[in-house]
Scaffold this active site. Structure first.
Site, PDB file in Angstrom:
ATOM      1  N   LYS A 161       2.318   1.586   1.859  1.00  0.00           N
ATOM      2  CA  LYS A 161       2.932   0.356   1.358  1.00  0.00           C
ATOM      3  C   LYS A 161       1.874  -0.650   0.918  1.00  0.00           C
ATOM      4  O   LYS A 161       0.719  -0.576   1.324  1.00  0.00           O
ATOM      5  CB  LYS A 161       3.856  -0.259   2.413  1.00  0.00           C
ATOM      6  CG  LYS A 161       3.188  -0.799   3.661  1.00  0.00           C
ATOM      7  CD  LYS A 161       4.253  -1.172   4.692  1.00  0.00           C
ATOM      8  CE  LYS A 161       3.626  -1.769   5.949  1.00  0.00           C
ATOM      9  NZ  LYS A 161       3.270  -3.179   5.786  1.00  0.00           N
ATOM     10  N   TYR A 209     -19.037 -25.621  -6.906  1.00  0.00           N
ATOM     11  CA  TYR A 209     -18.154 -26.785  -6.777  1.00  0.00           C
ATOM     12  C   TYR A 209     -18.494 -27.586  -5.526  1.00  0.00           C
ATOM     13  O   TYR A 209     -18.636 -27.044  -4.439  1.00  0.00           O
ATOM     14  CB  TYR A 209     -16.691 -26.326  -6.684  1.00  0.00           C
ATOM     15  CG  TYR A 209     -16.078 -25.899  -7.992  1.00  0.00           C
ATOM     16  CD1 TYR A 209     -15.923 -26.793  -9.046  1.00  0.00           C
ATOM     17  CD2 TYR A 209     -15.633 -24.594  -8.156  1.00  0.00           C
ATOM     18  CE1 TYR A 209     -15.350 -26.392 -10.242  1.00  0.00           C
ATOM     19  CE2 TYR A 209     -15.047 -24.186  -9.355  1.00  0.00           C
ATOM     20  CZ  TYR A 209     -14.917 -25.100 -10.387  1.00  0.00           C
ATOM     21  OH  TYR A 209     -14.335 -24.698 -11.570  1.00  0.00           O
TER      22      TYR A 209
END
Length: 333
Positions: free
Chosen positions: A33, A243
């Site tokens: 999954k 940043y």
């Protein structure tokens, strides 16, 4: 573009250890999954078939349809089909959903033995059997899921005891309602490796097969992630990177920018706190498409063990792996 390699030998060695616990390849259902825990659904399903596995567990119809030709048995955990299938089994997670399944659907009944998430209550077992019979569904198995198998507590034993009661009642009800003999399964990766003598019909094994079950050093991680250099520059002492300028160079160094960021599955909260397996330090904030390292390598190994990344990101290996975007190229080596 950043890319992923999948180590076939490690995967097969992990499966060797798993089948040693189950005593049979036929009793291993590989959990595929969520894009095979980020490894690549089709890639891992193909390797599983090569190894000789015949069973798989997926999340939904879409995943099941993509690998239907590779397995004899597929269990869907969280979807309801539009039509029945001769080989795909579907999970009943709620007694109220039984009448939503098409007539003739192969189903497996999930029972809540203590996790209190999905599954019918233990007290609803007889009622559920009756509704399944009335809906003309084909009940093949009863199963449950452990909530604390990876924690050394008494809860694992408590849930096992609850499931023993469920199995005893379910066997009786199967005869009463005219169902064929049922299969039973409860073991996930952690539960299987805690079991001394495995005696169920199958084990649903996910994280162990991918080599990232914590506390089991004999298992080897299958997935490694590499990033490619976008640019390099000489950073002088006192320069700040990225940043907010959150990294300040204490000495001159070469910093390169690589094409792997939080948009691809890197964790932003690992910024300035992540070191690659080769000892290369990540610096500055991890941004959407980029991350910077004190390195000038063309191709940089970011990680080869999701457990180590999880510690840096203060999460679990499952989240690290399933966060990796499906568009990243995956190569079997």
């Amino acid at each position: 573009m950043a890319y992923i390699t999948l180590n076939k030998n490690n995967f097969f060695n992990n499966l060797d250890k798993i089948t040693k616990k189950t005593n049979s390849k036929d009793k291993v259902a590989l959990v595929l999954k969520d894009n095979a825990y980020g490894h690549g659904l089709v890639e891992m399903a193909t390797l599983a078939k090569e190894y000789g596995l015949t069973k798989a567990v997926v999340r939904n119809n879409d995943e099941a349809n993509k690998i239907e030709s590779l397995f004899e048995y597929i269990l869907v955990l969280g979807d309801i089909p539009q039509k029945s299938s001769d080989m795909i089994r579907y999970t009943i997670n709620d007694i109220k959903n039984i009448d939503k399944f098409p007539k003739g659907t192969l189903v497996e009944l999930k029972v809540d033995t203590g996790m209190h998430r999905n599954g019918v209550d233990m007290s609803e077992l007889k009622s559920a059997f009756g509704k399944i019979k009335d809906a003309e569904l084909s009940l093949e198995a009863v199963f449950t899921h452990h909530r604390s198998a990876d924690e050394l507590s008494s809860e694992w034993f408590w849930q096992n005891d609850n499931f023993k009661k469920v199995k005893a009642e379910a066997k009786y009800l199967a005869e009463e309602f005219g169902f064929a003999p049922l299969r039973f399964h409860s073991a996930n990766s952690a539960s299987l490796f805690r079991t001394d003598t495995f005696d169920e019909d199958m084990a649903r094994v996910g994280i162990a097969s991918y080599g990232c079950l914590e506390g089991f050093e004999e298992l080897s991680p299958v997935l490694s992630l590499y990033a490619q250099r976008l640019s390099s520059r000489e950073i002088k002492r006192g320069n700040r990177v990225g940043y907010g300028g959150t990294f300040k160079a204490m000495k001159s160094c070469v910093v390169s920018n690589y094409d792997f960021g939080y948009g691809d599955g890197f964790f932003r909260n690992s910024s300035n706190d992540f070191i690659t397996p080769d000892g290369v330090k990540q610096v500055g904030r991890i941004s959407m498409d980029n991350s910077s390292f004190i390195s000038d390598e063309e191709n940089l190994l970011i990680f080869d063990n999701a457990i180590d990344v999880a510690k840096s990101a203060r999460t679990i290996s499952y989240e690290v792996l399933t966060s990796l975007k499906a568009y990243l190229k995956r190569e079997i080596v």
